[in-house]
Design a protein around this motif. Structure first.
Motif, mmCIF file in Angstrom:
data_model
loop_
_atom_site.group_PDB
_atom_site.id
_atom_site.type_symbol
_atom_site.label_atom_id
_atom_site.label_comp_id
_atom_site.label_asym_id
_atom_site.label_seq_id
_atom_site.Cartn_x
_atom_site.Cartn_y
_atom_site.Cartn_z
ATOM 1 N N PHE A 47 0.826 -1.205 0.000
ATOM 2 C CA PHE A 47 0.000 0.000 0.000
ATOM 3 C C PHE A 47 0.867 1.265 0.000
ATOM 4 C CE2 PHE A 47 -3.247 -2.796 2.156
ATOM 5 C CZ PHE A 47 -4.202 -2.709 1.159
ATOM 6 N N GLN A 48 2.177 1.144 -0.104
ATOM 7 C CA GLN A 48 3.091 2.276 0.074
ATOM 8 C C GLN A 48 2.746 3.494 -0.777
ATOM 9 O OE1 GLN A 48 5.434 3.086 2.232
ATOM 10 N NE2 GLN A 48 5.155 1.174 3.340
ATOM 11 N N ASN A 49 2.319 3.326 -2.004
ATOM 12 C CA ASN A 49 2.054 4.469 -2.894
ATOM 13 C C ASN A 49 0.571 4.763 -3.046
ATOM 14 O OD1 ASN A 49 4.806 4.923 -3.453
ATOM 15 N ND2 ASN A 49 4.795 3.201 -4.882
ATOM 16 N N ILE A 50 -0.244 4.294 -2.100
ATOM 17 C CA ILE A 50 -1.696 4.509 -2.173
ATOM 18 C C ILE A 50 -1.996 6.001 -1.996
ATOM 19 C CG2 ILE A 50 -2.295 4.218 0.262
ATOM 20 C CD1 ILE A 50 -4.213 2.412 -2.385
ATOM 21 N N SER A 51 -3.039 6.469 -2.661
ATOM 22 C CA SER A 51 -3.450 7.866 -2.514
ATOM 23 C C SER A 51 -4.975 7.938 -2.595
ATOM 24 C CB SER A 51 -2.823 8.726 -3.609
ATOM 25 O OG SER A 51 -3.365 8.390 -4.871
ATOM 26 N N MET A 52 -5.496 9.095 -2.258
ATOM 27 C CA MET A 52 -6.945 9.311 -2.316
ATOM 28 C C MET A 52 -7.443 9.160 -3.762
ATOM 29 S SD MET A 52 -7.998 10.296 0.846
ATOM 30 C CE MET A 52 -9.232 11.549 0.862
ATOM 31 N N GLU A 53 -6.649 9.568 -4.729
ATOM 32 C CA GLU A 53 -7.050 9.472 -6.130
ATOM 33 C C GLU A 53 -7.142 8.020 -6.573
ATOM 34 O OE1 GLU A 53 -4.344 11.480 -5.174
ATOM 35 O OE2 GLU A 53 -5.599 13.260 -5.083
ATOM 36 N N ILE A 54 -6.207 7.194 -6.130
ATOM 37 C CA ILE A 54 -6.194 5.788 -6.537
ATOM 38 C C ILE A 54 -7.444 5.061 -6.051
ATOM 39 C CG2 ILE A 54 -5.017 3.579 -6.138
ATOM 40 C CD1 ILE A 54 -2.370 5.172 -6.252
ATOM 41 N N ILE A 55 -7.847 5.338 -4.826
ATOM 42 C CA ILE A 55 -9.021 4.649 -4.280
ATOM 43 C C ILE A 55 -10.316 5.429 -4.525
ATOM 44 C CG2 ILE A 55 -7.739 3.322 -2.585
ATOM 45 C CD1 ILE A 55 -8.509 5.349 -0.457
ATOM 46 N N THR B 130 -15.595 14.448 6.030
ATOM 47 C CA THR B 130 -14.256 14.697 5.515
ATOM 48 C C THR B 130 -13.420 13.442 5.723
ATOM 49 O OG1 THR B 130 -14.467 17.014 6.119
ATOM 50 C CG2 THR B 130 -12.253 16.210 5.706
ATOM 51 N N PHE B 131 -12.704 13.016 4.679
ATOM 52 C CA PHE B 131 -11.938 11.779 4.724
ATOM 53 C C PHE B 131 -10.449 12.068 4.562
ATOM 54 C CE2 PHE B 131 -16.150 10.798 3.219
ATOM 55 C CZ PHE B 131 -16.476 9.634 3.887
ATOM 56 N N SER B 132 -9.636 11.238 5.195
ATOM 57 C CA SER B 132 -8.188 11.330 5.018
ATOM 58 C C SER B 132 -7.585 9.941 5.190
ATOM 59 C CB SER B 132 -7.580 12.295 6.040
ATOM 60 O OG SER B 132 -7.770 11.813 7.352
ATOM 61 N N ILE B 133 -6.395 9.753 4.625
ATOM 62 C CA ILE B 133 -5.676 8.491 4.814
ATOM 63 C C ILE B 133 -4.361 8.783 5.513
ATOM 64 C CG2 ILE B 133 -6.777 7.302 2.892
ATOM 65 C CD1 ILE B 133 -4.318 7.757 1.225
ATOM 66 N N SER B 134 -3.902 7.830 6.309
ATOM 67 C CA SER B 134 -2.660 7.999 7.065
ATOM 68 C C SER B 134 -2.096 6.629 7.420
ATOM 69 C CB SER B 134 -2.924 8.807 8.342
ATOM 70 O OG SER B 134 -3.854 8.124 9.164
ATOM 71 N N ASP B 135 -0.980 6.618 8.116
ATOM 72 C CA ASP B 135 -0.332 5.393 8.588
ATOM 73 C C ASP B 135 -0.183 4.368 7.461
ATOM 74 O OD1 ASP B 135 -0.296 6.522 11.133
ATOM 75 O OD2 ASP B 135 -2.213 5.616 11.672
ATOM 76 N N ILE B 136 0.311 4.829 6.321
ATOM 77 C CA ILE B 136 0.441 3.949 5.161
ATOM 78 C C ILE B 136 1.648 3.041 5.351
ATOM 79 C CG2 ILE B 136 0.779 3.860 2.672
ATOM 80 C CD1 ILE B 136 -0.513 6.681 2.564
ATOM 81 N N GLY B 137 1.397 1.745 5.286
ATOM 82 C CA GLY B 137 2.453 0.749 5.391
ATOM 83 C C GLY B 137 2.356 -0.233 4.237
ATOM 84 N N SER C 19 -1.040 -2.329 5.357
ATOM 85 C CA SER C 19 -2.256 -1.664 5.836
ATOM 86 C C SER C 19 -2.116 -0.153 5.738
ATOM 87 C CB SER C 19 -2.547 -2.065 7.286
ATOM 88 O OG SER C 19 -1.550 -1.544 8.144
ATOM 89 N N PHE C 20 -3.257 0.515 5.841
ATOM 90 C CA PHE C 20 -3.291 1.971 5.992
ATOM 91 C C PHE C 20 -4.600 2.329 6.684
ATOM 92 C CE2 PHE C 20 -5.442 1.330 1.991
ATOM 93 C CZ PHE C 20 -6.420 2.307 1.934
ATOM 94 N N THR C 21 -4.703 3.562 7.135
ATOM 95 C CA THR C 21 -5.854 3.996 7.915
ATOM 96 C C THR C 21 -6.648 5.054 7.153
ATOM 97 O OG1 THR C 21 -4.652 3.585 9.970
ATOM 98 C CG2 THR C 21 -6.569 5.016 10.114
ATOM 99 N N ILE C 22 -7.969 4.876 7.148
ATOM 100 C CA ILE C 22 -8.877 5.890 6.619
ATOM 101 C C ILE C 22 -9.613 6.485 7.820
ATOM 102 C CG2 ILE C 22 -10.873 6.398 5.171
ATOM 103 C CD1 ILE C 22 -10.237 3.938 3.525
ATOM 104 N N THR C 23 -9.579 7.811 7.934
ATOM 105 C CA THR C 23 -10.280 8.496 9.016
ATOM 106 C C THR C 23 -11.360 9.385 8.409
ATOM 107 O OG1 THR C 23 -8.261 8.540 10.341
ATOM 108 C CG2 THR C 23 -10.030 10.022 11.018
ATOM 109 N N ALA C 24 -12.549 9.332 8.994
ATOM 110 C CA ALA C 24 -13.665 10.158 8.532
ATOM 111 C C ALA C 24 -14.169 11.015 9.681
ATOM 112 C CB ALA C 24 -14.786 9.284 8.006
#
Length: 123
Positions: free
Chosen positions: A67-75, A85-92, A95-100
């Motif tokens: 998931f290293q290069n994941i972005s909001m545009e990709i998903i 409002t949505f954001s992504i963080s803790d990208i590994g 796994s990664f985290t989506i916060t709303a």
């Protein structure tokens, strides 16, 4: 008008007022629950797209088991919509985290996306 009739009119007015207050409170709670459900559905849709990206070979524009290069545009996750409002963080790698943050207020909704699932975490 007699006293009995006046008493009945006052009693009915009070009962209708109480019923109206209860109905308004119920509608607000239902609206908040519907907003939370819509946010969770949006997060589930984004996680399915993210898992597809994870599984696709990096030479074909995917993550190549990362998931290293994941972005909001990709998903295809808009940062802001009518629900929140949505954001992504803790990208590994795995796994990664989506916060709303709900538009209607209330607690944030946090989902951790894994290669094969999404887990909603209590804030």
């Amino acid at each position: 008008m007699g006293q009995q009739q006046l008493f009945l009119i006052i009693l009915v007015t009070i009962l209708v007022g109480i019923a109206t207050i209860v109905a308004i409170n119920t509608m607000q709670a239902t609206r908040a629950n519907a907003n939370y459900d819509a946010i969770r559905q949006t997060m589930l849709d984004a996680s399915v797209k993210a898992q597809g990206y994870y599984m696709k070979n990096d030479m074909m524009g995917g993550g190549g088991k990362s998931f290293q290069n994941i972005s909001m545009e990709i998903i295809e996750l808009e940062p802001n919509n009518e629900h929140g409002t949505f954001s992504i963080s803790d990208i590994g790698d795995d796994s990664f985290t989506i916060t709303a943050i709900p538009a209607a207020g209330g607690d944030n909704i946090v989902g951790v996306v894994y290669a094969d699932s999404i887990e909603f975490v209590d804030p």
